[in-house]
Design a protein around this motif. Structure first.
Motif, short mmCIF file in Angstrom:
data_model
loop_
_atom_site.label_atom_id
_atom_site.label_comp_id
_atom_site.label_asym_id
_atom_site.label_seq_id
_atom_site.Cartn_x
_atom_site.Cartn_y
_atom_site.Cartn_z
N SER A 329 0.53 1.33 13.60
CA SER A 329 2.10 1.31 13.13
C SER A 329 1.98 1.27 11.47
CB SER A 329 2.84 0.23 13.44
OG SER A 329 2.25 -1.19 13.27
N CYS A 330 3.18 1.42 10.71
CA CYS A 330 3.14 1.41 9.40
C CYS A 330 4.11 0.42 9.12
CB CYS A 330 3.32 2.42 8.66
SG CYS A 330 1.85 3.59 8.81
N ARG A 331 4.50 -0.19 7.97
CA ARG A 331 5.65 -1.05 7.61
C ARG A 331 6.48 -0.54 6.50
NH1 ARG A 331 2.25 -6.09 4.94
NH2 ARG A 331 1.47 -4.65 2.91
N ALA A 332 7.61 -0.74 6.27
CA ALA A 332 8.49 -0.26 5.20
C ALA A 332 8.18 -0.62 3.97
CB ALA A 332 9.79 -0.59 5.54
N LYS A 333 8.08 0.12 3.05
CA LYS A 333 7.50 -0.55 1.50
C LYS A 333 8.71 -1.41 0.96
CE LYS A 333 5.10 3.74 0.09
NZ LYS A 333 5.13 4.84 -0.93
N GLU A 334 8.11 -2.46 0.41
CA GLU A 334 9.09 -3.64 0.00
C GLU A 334 9.17 -3.60 -1.64
OE1 GLU A 334 8.70 -7.33 1.58
OE2 GLU A 334 7.74 -6.60 3.31
N ASN A 335 10.09 -4.39 -2.39
CA ASN A 335 10.03 -4.47 -3.67
C ASN A 335 8.77 -5.45 -4.07
OD1 ASN A 335 10.65 -6.49 -6.15
ND2 ASN A 335 12.11 -4.79 -6.30
N GLN A 336 8.32 -4.63 -5.16
CA GLN A 336 6.84 -5.36 -5.50
C GLN A 336 6.75 -6.68 -5.76
OE1 GLN A 336 4.76 -2.71 -8.13
NE2 GLN A 336 2.87 -3.84 -8.08
N SER A 337 7.71 -7.21 -6.53
CA SER A 337 7.79 -8.67 -7.14
C SER A 337 8.08 -9.55 -5.89
CB SER A 337 9.00 -8.75 -8.12
OG SER A 337 10.23 -8.67 -7.41
N ARG A 338 8.87 -9.02 -5.06
CA ARG A 338 9.07 -9.86 -3.74
C ARG A 338 7.49 -10.01 -2.92
NH1 ARG A 338 12.62 -8.36 1.50
NH2 ARG A 338 12.31 -10.37 2.58
N VAL A 339 6.92 -9.15 -3.06
CA VAL A 339 5.45 -8.71 -2.42
C VAL A 339 4.62 -10.16 -2.96
CG1 VAL A 339 3.56 -7.52 -1.77
CG2 VAL A 339 5.77 -6.79 -1.52
N ILE A 340 4.64 -10.09 -4.33
CA ILE A 340 3.92 -11.02 -5.08
C ILE A 340 4.24 -12.29 -4.90
CG2 ILE A 340 3.29 -11.66 -7.54
CD1 ILE A 340 3.62 -8.74 -8.40
N ILE A 341 5.46 -12.66 -4.71
CA ILE A 341 5.88 -13.96 -4.57
C ILE A 341 5.62 -14.41 -3.32
CG2 ILE A 341 8.05 -15.49 -4.29
CD1 ILE A 341 9.46 -13.85 -6.48
N ILE A 342 5.56 -13.68 -2.17
CA ILE A 342 5.19 -13.94 -0.86
C ILE A 342 3.83 -14.03 -0.99
CG2 ILE A 342 4.91 -13.18 1.76
CD1 ILE A 342 7.76 -11.73 1.22
N ALA A 343 3.17 -13.24 -1.56
CA ALA A 343 1.85 -13.27 -1.47
C ALA A 343 1.01 -14.65 -2.31
CB ALA A 343 0.86 -12.17 -2.16
N LEU A 344 1.75 -15.04 -3.18
CA LEU A 344 1.22 -16.30 -3.87
C LEU A 344 1.47 -17.48 -3.24
CD1 LEU A 344 0.42 -17.42 -6.81
CD2 LEU A 344 2.90 -17.58 -7.29
N GLY A 345 2.88 -17.48 -2.51
CA GLY A 345 2.94 -18.68 -1.61
C GLY A 345 2.09 -18.79 -0.34
N PHE A 346 1.90 -17.46 0.17
CA PHE A 346 0.83 -17.47 1.35
C PHE A 346 -0.47 -17.96 0.89
CE2 PHE A 346 -2.52 -15.30 3.56
CZ PHE A 346 -2.18 -15.81 4.87
N SER A 347 -0.96 -17.66 -0.39
CA SER A 347 -2.33 -17.96 -0.89
C SER A 347 -2.32 -19.85 -1.17
CB SER A 347 -2.66 -17.39 -2.31
OG SER A 347 -2.86 -16.11 -2.08
N ILE A 348 -1.36 -20.28 -1.49
CA ILE A 348 -1.28 -21.71 -2.00
C ILE A 348 -1.51 -22.33 -0.65
CG2 ILE A 348 0.10 -23.52 -2.86
CD1 ILE A 348 1.12 -21.70 -4.96
N GLY A 349 -0.42 -22.04 0.36
CA GLY A 349 -0.50 -22.68 1.81
C GLY A 349 -1.98 -22.45 2.36
N LEU A 350 -2.48 -21.29 2.05
CA LEU A 350 -3.78 -21.00 2.81
C LEU A 350 -4.85 -21.94 2.25
CD1 LEU A 350 -5.39 -19.35 4.78
CD2 LEU A 350 -5.74 -17.62 3.01
N LEU A 351 -4.58 -22.03 0.85
CA LEU A 351 -5.60 -22.98 0.31
C LEU A 351 -5.87 -24.32 0.72
CD1 LEU A 351 -7.95 -23.32 -2.03
CD2 LEU A 351 -6.00 -23.83 -3.66
N ALA A 352 -4.13 -24.95 0.96
CA ALA A 352 -4.27 -26.23 1.60
C ALA A 352 -4.65 -26.38 2.71
CB ALA A 352 -2.66 -26.51 1.41
N LEU A 353 -4.60 -25.34 3.74
CA LEU A 353 -5.07 -25.43 5.06
C LEU A 353 -6.47 -25.38 5.06
CD1 LEU A 353 -2.33 -22.89 6.89
CD2 LEU A 353 -2.64 -25.57 7.02
N VAL A 354 -7.25 -24.68 4.26
CA VAL A 354 -8.47 -24.72 4.25
C VAL A 354 -9.18 -25.77 3.92
CG1 VAL A 354 -10.82 -23.76 2.94
CG2 VAL A 354 -8.56 -22.09 3.78
N VAL A 355 -8.79 -26.58 2.99
CA VAL A 355 -9.45 -27.81 2.63
C VAL A 355 -9.00 -29.06 3.95
CG1 VAL A 355 -9.16 -29.80 0.93
CG2 VAL A 355 -8.93 -27.46 0.28
#
Length: 745
Positions: A329-355
């Protein structure tokens, strides 16, 4: 330029020759590819020039409506031909015997099948016996000879379970690979007199496993069925793929996009179209590209475009969509800034979970490993072993609990080249421990819960045995997927090999044979009379007697053995053993006693004296069963005529007769008329001493006799823990004061 002009005609001529050879091996357009309702694809064919060779001839009989195909010029009815699986489905007749109300036979049919070029599938078929008063034998030949038997019994039709072939009304077992001919015979114990009202006949047949499901109605209605479908494996020629490719003109895989693979059942090879292609690989243009895009499930039509190419396909995203990491499958393209925000939030949450989660992960892995070990420990019968050890009220201990890593390293990760043999309860590998000690490692069958009791039984039996003529148990490991036992390694193969291999039997002198018989008898007598609880081996045969470099006998394979409580002289058990060696009284009554081992031992010594197979259908009917043949030879005073030529001389005729008379006593039909194993051992020990040293001063045999008569008893403890890598200490060994053993227990 002149040289090139000279070579060009030669190249053209060679190319024309190759093309002509390929064309000659292919069917033409006039060939029929069906017979009645059955498709007949090449390399099979119905007329000259339409099949690869005579092995693939299909005779289409037009006298039937619709026409019926038969294999070659035989009466073997072909039901289906599979190219991809390399299989033929055929019909195979049923063997049966029926009786009237007076107990007289109504009819008795045997079943036989002989294949000239192909082999009966050992993975798709089952040897099956149906009846309530029935036993049957199967005799096979081909790459190897095969003999086996089954019986099916029941007292009432209500005791039969539909769909179950476990011995009540129906029995089933597999057949080995490499069998091209079968003969089935079926018989009755009591002419169906007690069960005739619901089962007047017995039946035996080899059937495709998926084509037969037992039902209680079969006990009456199977008489109206004459045949069942059976699967045979076919292959091209008798070469491997590597050898066949050396001659491209005769190589059968003609399609360009095809590959070759070796047959797993007999010699020869087969062909298949490569991945992404389908069709007939035996035809020069037989494999064609599969258009995967015709399958709507190949790609997600809403978000993807399917792209077919030669030998495969891929999926690409439609306009307005992008890859999401999934091939489907493929996904619909999203607004790039929205993608960056989602990716940044995901990264912070992931870092907290790793530790915070790293230590949790380690703890879970340790817990998972511990649970897995506990699972394997229970699965392999650890709890059962502990209960049986407790119930024995004795101290038992193996020398070592081995870790999984130790045994994997010792066997080179259970490499096929380390396999010493395979039996009913598992596979035996040769292993080399870090201290260079060579051992034999028995690996039980994977996930076969029915074998756990035999495995635990063998551990319990062997931990009670300490005798130089019994294979020694060195250790075990239960916390692996399959249970493992570690034995001493016996270097010189089996007694069966030395008797029946001509290059080995010539070096097996009369003195050695008598020594082997005496040592084996001593070991069995020890099991019957000198252990804390008497042990019946239950499968004494020449393949279970090993020899070291000095021809010392070692009794092995205690998977079928039974411990006899001191207050009992016999046990009622499911009959188990090997035809030819099996005590006839035990076979008919299911009453197991120590005298059953005596009978089997008598057969082994008869085998030693004559050098003949214990059961052979290549001999006249009066000589097929060695035990009966041996007894008749003694009665008719023609013993010398059947003895092995290499061991007979003028100086040992009396010794041979004395041993033969002892064998005759061991082979008596009634167990109570046979001598005990102790009496047999003492007679053989006396003869061995006289043969070894006529003056009776041989230290070796004096020591052996003393060991048998006054053998020390050793006690052992087994402590099975959770951690297979741990070891336990050696037990202390207490030598009791020697004292003579009388015939009482």
């Amino acid at each position: 330029m002149a040289l090139h002009a000279m070579l060009l005609p030669q190249k053209l001529l060679l190319g024309a020759f190759i093309l002509a050879a390929i064309a000659a091996s292919q069917p033409d357009s006039s060939c029929y590819d069906t017979c009645g309702n059955v498709s007949v694809p090449y390399p099979f064919g119905t007329t000259d020039g339409c099949y690869l060779d005579l092995a693939f001839l299909i005779t289409c009989n037009d006298s039937f409506e619709p026409p019926k195909p038969f294999l070659g010029s035989s009466n073997i009815d072909v039901l289906d031909i599979s190219l991809s699986d390399g299989e033929l489905r055929i019909t195979n007749f049923i063997a049966s015997d029926c009786y009237n109300e007076s107990g007289l036979p109504v009819h008795d049919f045997y079943s036989d099948l002989t294949l000239e070029d192909f082999f009966i599938s050992y993975t798709r078929n089952k040897f099956t016996v149906v009846g309530c008063d029935t036993y049957a034998f199967i005799y096979g030949s081909g790459v190897q000879n095969y003999t086996s038997g089954l019986d099916a019994r029941c007292d009432h039709i209500d005791s039969v379970v539909n769909g179950s072939c476990s011995g009540i009304g129906c029995s089933q077992t597999s057949i080995p690979k490499g069998i091209s001919s079968l003969y089935l015979s079926v018989n009755s114990y009591k002419n169906h007199s007690a069960v005739r009202s619901f089962n007047p006949c017995g039946f035996a047949f080899v059937v495709e496993a998926e084509a037969y499901n037992f039902s209680s109605s079969d006990l009456q209605q199977l008489e109206n069925t004459k045949s069942f479908p059976m699967v045979i494996d076919w292959a091209v020629g008798n070469e491997t793929c590597e050898d066949a490719k050396k001659n491209m003109t005769s190589y059968a895989c003609k399609a360009e996009d095809s590959y070759c693979y070796n047959s797993t059942n007999g010699p020869g090879y087969r062909c298949n179209c490569s991945t992404g292609f389908h069709g007939n690989p035996y035809l020069s243009d037989g494999c064609t590209d599969i258009d995967e895009c015709k399958n709507p499930e190949s790609c997600d039509n809403k978000t993807q475009i399917c792209n077919n190419f030669f030998g495969g396909f891929n999926c690409s995203c439609r306009k307005g969509y992008e890859e999401d990491g999934s091939e489907k499958s493929c996904r619909a393209k999203e607004n790039q800034s929205r993608v960056i925000i989602i990716a940044l939030g995901f990264s912070i949450g992931l870092l907290a979970l790793v530790v915070g989660g790293s230590w949790i992960s380690c703890a879970l892995k340790r817990r998972k490993l511990l649970k897995l070990k506990q699972k394997f420990f229970k699965q392999n019968g650890g709890l059962m072993l502990q209960q049986k050890i407790t119930s024995q009220r004795g101290s038992m201990e193996t020398d070592k609990i081995f870790s999984t890593e130790e045994l994997e390293k010792a066997t080179n990760n259970y490499d096929k080249s380390r396999v010493l043999g395979q039996g009913g309860y598992g596979t035996v590998y040769k292993g080399v421990l870090p201290n260079k000690k060579v051992v034999a490692i028995k690996k039980s069958k994977i996930n076969d819960k029915s074998q756990i009791e035999q495995f635990i039984n063998e551990v319990i039996v062997l931990t009670q045995i300490n005798h130089k003529n019994v294979v020694k148990l060195l250790g075990c490991c239960l916390e692996t997927e399959v249970p493992l036992l570690v034995y001493e390694f016996i270097t010189n193969g089996t007694l069966y090999d030395h008797i029946h291999n001509k290059s080995l039997s010539s070096s097996l002198s009369w003195e050695k044979r008598l020594k082997i018989a005496a040592e084996t008898a001593g070991a069995l007598a020890y099991l019957h009379f000198s252990t804390s609880m008497p042990i019946i081996h239950r499968d004494v045969k020449s393949t279970n007697i090993l020899l070291d470099d000095n021809y010392m006998a070692k009794v092995s394979d205690f998977g079928a053995s039974k411990l006899i409580p001191l207050d009992k002289t016999q046990l009622t058990t499911l009959v188990q053993g090997t035809f030819g060696y099996l005590d006839p009284e035990y076979f008919h009554t299911s009453q197991l006693t120590e005298k059953s081992d005596v009978y089997s031992f008598g057969v082994v010594v008869a085998e030693l004296l004559t050098g003949k197979e214990v059961l052979s259908f290549n001999r006249p009917e009066s000589e097929r069963n060695l035990a009966m043949y041996f007894i008749s030879a003694i009665k008719e005073d023609r013993l010398v005529q059947i003895l092995e030529d290499d061991i007979v001389n003028e100086g040992n005729i009396e010794e041979l007769k004395e041993v033969s008379n002892l064998v005759g006593r061991c082979l008596r039909v009634r167990g109570e008329d046979r001598p005990t194993m102790k009496e047999v051992a003492m007679e053989l020990e006396g003869l061995a001493v006289m043969v070894k040293h006529p003056w009776g001063e041989d230290d070796l045999y004096t020591e052996e006799a003393e060991y048998f008569l006054n053998g020390p008893r050793h006690s052992f403890n087994i402590d099975i823990g959770i951690d297979c890598s741990s070891t336990v200490g050696y037990s202390s060994i207490t030598n009791q004061v020697p004292k003579p053993i009388d015939d009482g227990r």
